[in-house]
Design a protein around this motif. Structure first.
Motif, PDB file in Angstrom:
ATOM      1  N   LYS A 195      -1.426  -7.659  17.047  1.00  0.00           N
ATOM      2  CA  LYS A 195      -0.262  -7.657  16.160  1.00  0.00           C
ATOM      3  C   LYS A 195       0.726  -8.763  16.512  1.00  0.00           C
ATOM      4  CE  LYS A 195      -0.463  -2.737  15.053  1.00  0.00           C
ATOM      5  NZ  LYS A 195       0.266  -1.443  15.049  1.00  0.00           N
ATOM      6  N   THR A 196       1.581  -9.050  15.573  1.00  0.00           N
ATOM      7  CA  THR A 196       2.699  -9.953  15.825  1.00  0.00           C
ATOM      8  C   THR A 196       3.751  -9.203  16.645  1.00  0.00           C
ATOM      9  OG1 THR A 196       3.955  -9.279  13.879  1.00  0.00           O
ATOM     10  CG2 THR A 196       2.294 -11.022  13.579  1.00  0.00           C
ATOM     11  N   PRO A 197       4.691  -9.918  17.253  1.00  0.00           N
ATOM     12  CA  PRO A 197       5.767  -9.224  17.980  1.00  0.00           C
ATOM     13  C   PRO A 197       6.571  -8.279  17.092  1.00  0.00           C
ATOM     14  CG  PRO A 197       5.718 -11.541  18.580  1.00  0.00           C
ATOM     15  CD  PRO A 197       4.769 -11.383  17.430  1.00  0.00           C
ATOM     16  N   GLU A 198       6.537  -8.528  15.774  1.00  0.00           N
ATOM     17  CA  GLU A 198       7.289  -7.676  14.847  1.00  0.00           C
ATOM     18  C   GLU A 198       6.510  -6.428  14.445  1.00  0.00           C
ATOM     19  OE1 GLU A 198       8.720 -11.493  15.290  1.00  0.00           O
ATOM     20  OE2 GLU A 198       6.778 -11.052  14.317  1.00  0.00           O
ATOM     21  N   GLY A 199       5.251  -6.322  14.899  1.00  0.00           N
ATOM     22  CA  GLY A 199       4.481  -5.119  14.628  1.00  0.00           C
ATOM     23  C   GLY A 199       3.517  -5.212  13.465  1.00  0.00           C
ATOM     24  N   GLU A 200       3.418  -6.391  12.831  1.00  0.00           N
ATOM     25  CA  GLU A 200       2.455  -6.577  11.749  1.00  0.00           C
ATOM     26  C   GLU A 200       1.103  -6.996  12.327  1.00  0.00           C
ATOM     27  OE1 GLU A 200       3.198  -5.961   8.559  1.00  0.00           O
ATOM     28  OE2 GLU A 200       5.217  -5.375   9.205  1.00  0.00           O
ATOM     29  N   VAL A 201       0.019  -6.660  11.624  1.00  0.00           N
ATOM     30  CA  VAL A 201      -1.304  -7.113  12.063  1.00  0.00           C
ATOM     31  C   VAL A 201      -1.336  -8.638  12.004  1.00  0.00           C
ATOM     32  CG1 VAL A 201      -3.765  -7.131  11.522  1.00  0.00           C
ATOM     33  CG2 VAL A 201      -2.478  -4.994  11.394  1.00  0.00           C
ATOM     34  N   TYR A 202      -1.749  -9.259  13.096  1.00  0.00           N
ATOM     35  CA  TYR A 202      -1.765 -10.722  13.161  1.00  0.00           C
ATOM     36  C   TYR A 202      -2.960 -11.264  12.376  1.00  0.00           C
ATOM     37  CZ  TYR A 202      -2.265 -15.470  14.783  1.00  0.00           C
ATOM     38  OH  TYR A 202      -2.407 -16.836  14.809  1.00  0.00           O
ATOM     39  N   VAL A 203      -2.717 -12.287  11.559  1.00  0.00           N
ATOM     40  CA  VAL A 203      -3.754 -12.874  10.712  1.00  0.00           C
ATOM     41  C   VAL A 203      -3.886 -14.361  11.028  1.00  0.00           C
ATOM     42  CG1 VAL A 203      -4.523 -13.320   8.348  1.00  0.00           C
ATOM     43  CG2 VAL A 203      -3.246 -11.221   8.875  1.00  0.00           C
ATOM     44  N   ASN A 204      -5.117 -14.807  11.232  1.00  0.00           N
ATOM     45  CA  ASN A 204      -5.441 -16.231  11.316  1.00  0.00           C
ATOM     46  C   ASN A 204      -6.678 -16.422  10.445  1.00  0.00           C
ATOM     47  OD1 ASN A 204      -6.069 -18.983  12.387  1.00  0.00           O
ATOM     48  ND2 ASN A 204      -4.505 -18.458  13.917  1.00  0.00           N
ATOM     49  N   ALA A 205      -7.438 -17.465  10.662  1.00  0.00           N
ATOM     50  CA  ALA A 205      -8.632 -17.681   9.846  1.00  0.00           C
ATOM     51  C   ALA A 205      -9.787 -18.140  10.715  1.00  0.00           C
ATOM     52  CB  ALA A 205      -8.355 -18.716   8.758  1.00  0.00           C
ATOM     53  N   VAL A 206     -10.970 -17.610  10.426  1.00  0.00           N
ATOM     54  CA  VAL A 206     -12.226 -18.121  10.972  1.00  0.00           C
ATOM     55  C   VAL A 206     -13.233 -18.150   9.822  1.00  0.00           C
ATOM     56  CG1 VAL A 206     -11.991 -17.751  13.453  1.00  0.00           C
ATOM     57  CG2 VAL A 206     -12.502 -15.814  12.009  1.00  0.00           C
ATOM     58  N   TRP A 207     -14.507 -17.993  10.082  1.00  0.00           N
ATOM     59  CA  TRP A 207     -15.522 -18.184   9.042  1.00  0.00           C
ATOM     60  C   TRP A 207     -15.296 -17.345   7.778  1.00  0.00           C
ATOM     61  CZ3 TRP A 207     -17.547 -22.524   9.915  1.00  0.00           C
ATOM     62  CH2 TRP A 207     -17.896 -22.936  11.209  1.00  0.00           C
TER      63      TRP A 207
END
Length: 750
Positions: A357-369
């Motif tokens: 998660k982000t420090p704010e409590g949201e699920v952290y999103v990035n990108a891969v395949w």
């Protein structure tokens, strides 16, 4: 450092020191291993590499000698001074001392100079480095050679180089100057004229190792955060040091026998038909092969634990067709879970709170395949359990092994920020602390899932890992290139991985990126045939590099060395059985057994397979002769039996179809009949290749598959050769119910 010593207390194996600025600990682990610990961040170790209690009851003496406190076992003495400077002694002689004078830092470049360098495209990331929040600096006496540190690029001896431990996905061609790669193994062996020792720096944050590059007076280890937590390992020889390190972090377990066969892979086999055609061609050409690997295209939209039925057909049916021809299937799995509401694994992860998660409590999103993706938080036990259970999708359709990739963790939209929230077992943590163990924990979960669901010895491959990962996974060196320089680098890289505990390792034969040539492939298979993991793998967009792509001559040479691999399977398996007991790797630098011989200290183009075989592959384009160094003793050409006196160099013929190999006098090398795959027929006959000289050899045999050997279901055959050439065999252990029906002796050399 920590100011003056105020007091100390002995608490069982620990000596608790009180200084003006901080508390510190010295713990006696064994007679030859001590731990140095300053709890800057946490009171306990919280190690990911070391599992279970390693400290044993040990006799030691603590004595206040005025300016220092001596802590001494029979094998090792630590002298602890003000400031928590710690010097180590053996037999009254100093072998490693803390450096007192302070580092001499490189001057900072001016902003103007930095801008000019950047404008021309120079990398300026290796500018001046200050002191680190966590740091230990060791005095150099001038005769140090350094080995280990996992998969770092460059040469065998790491003296005068600097490195970082920060698992990094680097698709560009790896060069000697790269400071970090996919793995973080902060274990260093220091060889000196009169001593040898190891230091394992157990800190998972980004860390830095400088081995005399900054200044010839010292080497240092520093980290961005965490505790000062290192283990000092003493011994008489380099094998003692490897044994001590793997005692702490664990040893490579005995693998299934088929995993030691030949593997074929490519990112670009984009359908089941393509994979089956490649597999069929191997059988048509009588080139042994055990395993076909499925890269990312087999998944449905790159969603993990799914199957692309459009291109790969019915999963169980496809894998069964391969199995009918003797092939095992290994499938790739990445950690990134596609952000896709309605996709089962994403929904399960959201419901179970399984993602970082982000420090704010949201699920952290990035990108891969798969595009936008989320990252399982493998530091949570419940997430590892979930991931382990998901391996059932693969095992139910017949998949025999799992290949973990992109688990540095890799990301397409920039590196994960250091403050992304992960979990460290029972407490919150950050990406900064958990990054280097992300692949380690993913591999552990995969291993435990495969073991639970199959009852067999799990076959897991990983790209990223940390110290101790050898308990759960084999490794490969990542995205190498079809370059002669990368073939040359393969030998020291695999040797240092072995010294670092990762005994089951390999490179992509032929190179992953760029385009291979016939000559390069022929020379690379001569290294691959002796590498613990033997896999040809290449990248989408490069030319195909199966041997038949390069003509009949290449096919014949390739077949010759793959067949040699299958002949030597019982020898390699014996070495893995030894490794589980001692930690000694399969592929070894000559310095490991000949550390007093200065000719071995920087020997980058030869290696030992066990103690009995020297392999000296040709690693230069166009070369048809090889300068070979043979260490002390008598050696015999493996193929011709020609006798050589050791401790000297020889120029030997090495045409394209020849890899110079030499067996030590008195060696007895077990061999099997060549088969197209492990299990094609029972191994009823053992051939012993016998070279002149006195010697003893213990051969190990079990079912090659499950864990019954741990309950005694194995055989041991002890072979003894007298000076007159007479060979006898005695069964030392009879626990496996399928002993050989016949043992044949093949005498080589005069």
């Amino acid at each position: 450092m920590l100011g003056k010593r105020l007091d100390y207390q002995v608490e069982e194996n620990k000596i608790h020191f009180f200084f003006e600025k901080e508390e510190a600990f010295l713990e006696v682990i064994t007679e030859s291993i001590m731990n140095v610990f300053v709890p800057y961040e946490t009171k306990g170790h919280r190690s990911k590499a070391i599992e279970g209690e390693k400290a044993v009851r040990t006799d030691f003496e603590v004595k206040d000698c005025g300016s220092y406190v001596s802590v001494a076992t029979k094998q090792l003495e630590a002298r602890v001074y003000d400031g928590f400077y710690v010097d180590f002694y053996r037999d009254g002689k100093s072998i490693c001392e803390d450096y007192r004078s302070g580092r001499i830092l490189r001057p900072l470049l001016s902003e103007k100079s930095l801008e000019v360098l950047k404008a021309e495209g120079h990398d300026v990331s290796a500018g001046a480095s200050g002191s680190y929040p966590v740091q230990t600096v060791k005095k150099m006496d001038g005769d140090e050679k350094f080995y280990g540190l996992g998969d770092k690029t460059g040469f065998l001896n790491k003296r005068d180089y600097e490195y970082e431990n920060w698992n990094s996905d680097i698709p560009q061609a790896h060069t000697d100057s790269y400071r970090a790669l996919y793995k973080s193994i902060p274990f260093l062996i220091t060889l000196k004229k009169e001593s040898v020792y190891g230091i394992f720096f157990d800190n998972t944050y980004r860390s830095y190792v400088n081995l005399g590059k900054e200044n010839q007076a010292y080497f240092y280890y520093g980290a961005d955060a965490g505790n000062l937590d290192y283990y000092f390992i003493a011994g008489d020889t380099m094998p003692d040091i490897v044994g001590g390190y793997t005692y702490l972090t664990g040893r490579t377990p005995l693998p299934q026998l088929w995993t030691l066969g030949y593997h074929q892979s490519r990112w670009g086999y984009d359908s089941a038909d393509c994979i089956k055609k490649v597999a069929g061609k191997y059988r048509e050409l009588d080139i042994p092969c055990d395993t076909m690997h499925f890269d990312i295209d087999y998944m449905d939209g790159y969603r993990v634990f799914t199957w692309n039925e459009k291109d790969y057909g019915d999963p169980a049916g496809t894998i069964q067709e391969l199995a009918d021809e003797g092939f095992k299937a290994v499938c790739i799995i990445d950690p990134g879970v596609k952000l896709d509401p309605g996709y089962e694994k994403y929904d399960e992860g959201i419901a179970g709170d399984y993602f970082a998660k982000t420090p704010e409590g949201e699920v952290y999103v990035n990108a891969v395949w798969p595009g936008d993706s989320v990252y399982p938080d493998f530091g949570q036990p419940k997430v590892r359990k979930w991931w382990a259970e998901n391996q059932k999708f693969l095992t139910d359709i017949g998949v025999a092994g799992v290949w973990n990739d992109m688990n540095e963790p890799a990301s397409f939209h920039g590196e994960l920020p250091s403050d992304v929230v992960f979990t460290d077992e029972d407490q919150k943590s950050t990406h900064a602390a958990m990054h280097n163990v992300y692949g380690h924990l993913m591999s552990k979960a995969t291993y435990e899932g495969l073991k639970e669901q199959t009852g067999k010895r799990p076959f897991v491959i990983t790209r990223a890992c940390y110290a101790g990962s050898q308990k759960y996974t084999t490794v490969w060196t990542g995205d190498n290139q079809s370059l002669w320089s990368h073939l040359q680098m393969a030998v020291p890289q695999l040797c240092n991985l072995g010294l670092s505990g990762l005994a089951f390792a390999g490179t992509d034969v032929g190179g992953f990126g760029a385009d291979c040539t016939a000559e390069l492939l022929c020379r690379w298979v001569q290294v691959g045939a002796f590498s613990p993991l033997f896999r040809n793998h290449s990248s989408n967009g490069s030319i195909y590099q199966e041997p038949w792509q390069f003509g009949e001559k290449t096919v014949d040479i390739y077949r010759k060395f793959v067949e040699l691999r299958y002949r030597l399977l019982p020898y390699l398996y014996d070495l893995f059985a030894e490794c589980e007991k001692t930690g000694l790797p399969i592929m070894r630098p000559l310095v490991l057994h000949y550390e007093k011989d200065e000719n071995t200290w920087n020997l980058n183009d030869e290696f030992l397979v066990g103690e009995h075989l020297v392999v000296a592959p040709v690693l230069e384009q166009g070369q048809t002769k090889k300068m070979v160094y043979l260490p002390e003793g008598i050696w015999y050409d493996f193929n011709t039996g020609k006798r050589y006196e050791g401790k000297q160099y020889y120029l030997v013929d090495a045409p394209l179809d020849t890899c110079p190999m030499f067996a030590k006098a008195g060696s007895m090398i077990p061999a099997y009949e060549v088969m197209q795959y492990v299990g094609e027929k029972p191994y009823d006959t053992l051939n012993m290749l016998v070279f002149p000289g006195e010697g003893t050899y213990v051969h190990y045999q079990d079912n090659g598959s499950d864990f019954a050997y741990q309950d005694g279901a194995y055989n041991e055959y002890t072979f003894t050769q007298q000076e007159n050439g007479e060979v006898t065999m005695k069964m030392g252990k009879e626990g496996y119910d399928k002993p050989y029906k016949k043992i044949e002796y093949i005498f080589v050399g005069k």
